[in-house]
Design a protein around this motif. Structure first.
Motif, PDB file in Angstrom:
ATOM      1  N   LEU A  61     -14.089   4.092  -1.894  1.00  0.00           N
ATOM      2  CA  LEU A  61     -14.414   3.986  -3.497  1.00  0.00           C
ATOM      3  C   LEU A  61     -15.483   4.791  -3.791  1.00  0.00           C
ATOM      4  O   LEU A  61     -15.610   5.563  -4.662  1.00  0.00           O
ATOM      5  CB  LEU A  61     -14.626   2.451  -3.810  1.00  0.00           C
ATOM      6  N   GLY A  62     -16.816   4.759  -2.943  1.00  0.00           N
ATOM      7  CA  GLY A  62     -17.737   5.831  -3.377  1.00  0.00           C
ATOM      8  C   GLY A  62     -17.171   7.218  -3.064  1.00  0.00           C
ATOM      9  O   GLY A  62     -17.863   7.823  -3.991  1.00  0.00           O
ATOM     10  N   GLY A 117      -4.909   1.646  -5.645  1.00  0.00           N
ATOM     11  CA  GLY A 117      -5.956   1.903  -4.448  1.00  0.00           C
ATOM     12  C   GLY A 117      -7.078   1.554  -4.884  1.00  0.00           C
ATOM     13  O   GLY A 117      -7.933   1.172  -4.060  1.00  0.00           O
ATOM     14  N   VAL A 118      -7.445   1.866  -6.046  1.00  0.00           N
ATOM     15  CA  VAL A 118      -8.949   1.295  -6.520  1.00  0.00           C
ATOM     16  C   VAL A 118      -9.108  -0.045  -6.424  1.00  0.00           C
ATOM     17  O   VAL A 118     -10.386  -0.495  -5.997  1.00  0.00           O
ATOM     18  CB  VAL A 118      -9.308   1.843  -7.882  1.00  0.00           C
ATOM     19  N   MET A 119      -8.250  -0.740  -6.849  1.00  0.00           N
ATOM     20  CA  MET A 119      -8.153  -2.200  -6.976  1.00  0.00           C
ATOM     21  C   MET A 119      -8.271  -2.562  -5.418  1.00  0.00           C
ATOM     22  O   MET A 119      -9.012  -3.604  -5.306  1.00  0.00           O
ATOM     23  CB  MET A 119      -7.136  -2.905  -7.795  1.00  0.00           C
ATOM     24  N   ILE A 120      -7.517  -2.297  -4.502  1.00  0.00           N
ATOM     25  CA  ILE A 120      -7.663  -2.567  -3.305  1.00  0.00           C
ATOM     26  C   ILE A 120      -8.942  -2.355  -2.685  1.00  0.00           C
ATOM     27  O   ILE A 120      -9.343  -3.100  -1.967  1.00  0.00           O
ATOM     28  CB  ILE A 120      -6.458  -1.938  -2.424  1.00  0.00           C
ATOM     29  N   VAL A 121      -9.398  -1.156  -2.931  1.00  0.00           N
ATOM     30  CA  VAL A 121     -10.621  -0.720  -2.086  1.00  0.00           C
ATOM     31  C   VAL A 121     -11.679  -1.693  -2.650  1.00  0.00           C
ATOM     32  O   VAL A 121     -12.637  -2.015  -2.026  1.00  0.00           O
ATOM     33  CB  VAL A 121     -10.952   0.738  -2.251  1.00  0.00           C
ATOM     34  N   LEU A 122     -11.693  -1.965  -4.053  1.00  0.00           N
ATOM     35  CA  LEU A 122     -12.609  -2.700  -4.898  1.00  0.00           C
ATOM     36  C   LEU A 122     -12.620  -4.209  -4.153  1.00  0.00           C
ATOM     37  O   LEU A 122     -13.780  -4.872  -3.907  1.00  0.00           O
ATOM     38  CB  LEU A 122     -12.536  -2.565  -6.384  1.00  0.00           C
ATOM     39  N   PHE A 123     -11.458  -4.740  -4.375  1.00  0.00           N
ATOM     40  CA  PHE A 123     -11.421  -6.365  -3.918  1.00  0.00           C
ATOM     41  C   PHE A 123     -11.049  -6.621  -2.600  1.00  0.00           C
ATOM     42  O   PHE A 123     -11.130  -7.753  -2.025  1.00  0.00           O
ATOM     43  CB  PHE A 123     -10.367  -6.950  -4.941  1.00  0.00           C
ATOM     44  N   ARG A 124     -10.686  -5.705  -1.752  1.00  0.00           N
ATOM     45  CA  ARG A 124     -10.747  -5.926  -0.329  1.00  0.00           C
ATOM     46  C   ARG A 124      -9.584  -6.968   0.082  1.00  0.00           C
ATOM     47  O   ARG A 124     -10.228  -7.706   0.791  1.00  0.00           O
ATOM     48  CB  ARG A 124     -12.060  -6.158   0.235  1.00  0.00           C
ATOM     49  N   PRO A 125      -8.441  -6.882  -0.351  1.00  0.00           N
ATOM     50  CA  PRO A 125      -7.674  -7.970   0.349  1.00  0.00           C
ATOM     51  C   PRO A 125      -7.421  -7.897   1.874  1.00  0.00           C
ATOM     52  O   PRO A 125      -6.947  -8.821   2.345  1.00  0.00           O
ATOM     53  CB  PRO A 125      -6.230  -8.029  -0.649  1.00  0.00           C
ATOM     54  N   ILE A 144      -6.513   3.190   4.787  1.00  0.00           N
ATOM     55  CA  ILE A 144      -6.528   2.731   3.034  1.00  0.00           C
ATOM     56  C   ILE A 144      -7.126   3.925   2.347  1.00  0.00           C
ATOM     57  O   ILE A 144      -8.409   4.316   2.551  1.00  0.00           O
ATOM     58  CB  ILE A 144      -7.393   1.500   3.058  1.00  0.00           C
ATOM     59  N   ASN A 145      -6.171   4.591   1.716  1.00  0.00           N
ATOM     60  CA  ASN A 145      -6.736   5.783   0.824  1.00  0.00           C
ATOM     61  C   ASN A 145      -6.238   5.255  -0.650  1.00  0.00           C
ATOM     62  O   ASN A 145      -5.674   4.246  -0.925  1.00  0.00           O
ATOM     63  CB  ASN A 145      -6.347   7.133   1.088  1.00  0.00           C
ATOM     64  N   LEU A 146      -6.628   6.191  -1.485  1.00  0.00           N
ATOM     65  CA  LEU A 146      -6.579   6.073  -3.012  1.00  0.00           C
ATOM     66  C   LEU A 146      -4.811   5.902  -3.333  1.00  0.00           C
ATOM     67  O   LEU A 146      -4.729   5.348  -4.565  1.00  0.00           O
ATOM     68  CB  LEU A 146      -7.226   6.880  -3.777  1.00  0.00           C
ATOM     69  N   PHE A 147      -4.206   6.307  -2.686  1.00  0.00           N
ATOM     70  CA  PHE A 147      -2.627   6.402  -3.058  1.00  0.00           C
ATOM     71  C   PHE A 147      -1.778   5.710  -2.049  1.00  0.00           C
ATOM     72  O   PHE A 147      -0.702   4.731  -2.437  1.00  0.00           O
ATOM     73  CB  PHE A 147      -2.323   7.608  -2.791  1.00  0.00           C
ATOM     74  N   THR A 148      -1.917   5.366  -0.885  1.00  0.00           N
ATOM     75  CA  THR A 148      -1.228   4.622   0.218  1.00  0.00           C
ATOM     76  C   THR A 148      -1.832   3.882   1.024  1.00  0.00           C
ATOM     77  O   THR A 148      -3.299   4.016   1.427  1.00  0.00           O
ATOM     78  CB  THR A 148      -0.539   5.638   1.018  1.00  0.00           C
ATOM     79  N   THR A 149      -1.230   2.678   1.699  1.00  0.00           N
ATOM     80  CA  THR A 149      -1.915   2.202   3.057  1.00  0.00           C
ATOM     81  C   THR A 149      -1.173   2.314   4.003  1.00  0.00           C
ATOM     82  O   THR A 149       0.244   2.473   4.076  1.00  0.00           O
ATOM     83  CB  THR A 149      -1.712   0.580   2.582  1.00  0.00           C
TER      84      THR A 149
END
Length: 276
Positions: A61-62, A117-125, A144-149
């Motif tokens: 995310l950074g 992707g931003v939501m996944i990186v931010l909330f870390r499920p 984990i990138n901004l488009f795919t896992t």
């Protein structure tokens, strides 16, 4: 313009002034561009360093925010450079806005994956190394990138799941908690001693150092089957020991049943001869 007009002092003065203005604008544009590149680089580096020092913000995310800030600064710089050459920036901004809208409509799916992707990186499920089940796929999280896992399945197949499908569905993280419950099922014959069978199962599981003492091993009669009494067993262990405990218990309980004269029913076929 004829040579006489070109050599006219007033014309020469105008041409020199225009050349001076053009040169000045060119120099200022170059300086603005260089300064903009330096500032954009400083901003990006500052964000990246701040993220690396913070344990609350994910590196992915950074990096995304750093890149976003860099290009935001560069867009402002380019508009300022074009303004030095007399380009109408208002119309340019409107054109860029229309182009951005058109690109956004054309790339709805990609932007959806980006937002997810931003939501996944931010909330870390889930995080790197976790064993998860997402969008009907299960495996260890490798990237984990901004488009795919990216997942690695149990047989080491690489599965790439779009983040839009991941975030929009149920996520099961098998590695999120420190402990897991191992559910086992065993069947015994109706003629066997139920209490003895349950004691044998408990003894086997409690002898395994990986099985936790608290909560204690639980055994009970689950059902009366067509040809067997079905027992349910529940034991707790560290998440990383789950499959080891499961497979070892299945083998050890069978061996313990054999040693204690407890039978495990299995289907039988009886041939009945028809009379002629």
């Amino acid at each position: 313009m004829n040579p006489e007009e070109l050599l006219n002092p007033e014309t020469l003065a105008v041409l020199m002034q225009r050349a001076l203005d053009a040169g000045t604008n060119l120099v200022l544009a170059v300086l603005i561009l260089i300064a903009g590149l330096i500032v954009a680089g400083i901003v990006r580096k500052a964000i990246v360093n701040a993220v690396f020092k913070s344990e609350r913000i994910d590196d992915t995310l950074g990096s995304f925010f750093a890149s976003l800030a860099y290009w935001g600064v560069m867009i402002v710089v380019l508009i300022a450079v074009l303004a030095r050459f007399g380009v109408e920036t208002t119309s340019l901004v409107a054109t860029l806005g229309a182009a951005t809208l058109a690109i956004g409509l054309a790339l709805q799916g990609t932007l959806s994956n980006l937002a997810a992707g931003v939501m996944i990186v931010l909330f870390r499920p889930y995080g790197l190394g976790d064993w998860v089940e997402v969008a009907g796929q299960s495996g260890a999280v490798k990237d984990i990138n901004l488009f795919t896992t990216v997942l690695a399945t149990g047989d080491n197949r690489k599965v790439i799941v779009p983040n839009g499908q991941t975030w929009g569905a149920v996520i099961t993280n098998y590695s999120a908690n420190e402990t897991r419950r191992v559910d086992l099922g065993f069947s015994i014959d109706y003629g066997d001693d139920i209490d003895k069978a349950m004691d044998v199962i408990k003894t086997v599981l409690e002898a395994d150092a990986r099985v936790l003492k608290d909560p204690a091993v639980f055994t009970a009669v689950q059902a009366h089957g067509a040809s067997s009494v079905d027992l349910v067993v529940r034991a707790w262990c560290a998440t990383g020991d789950y499959w080891g405990v499961y497979f070892d218990a299945m083998k050890a309980v069978k061996e313990a049943f054999d040693q204690n004269g407890i039978s495990i029913p299995y289907p039988h076929q009886v041939n009945i001869a028809r009379k002629a």
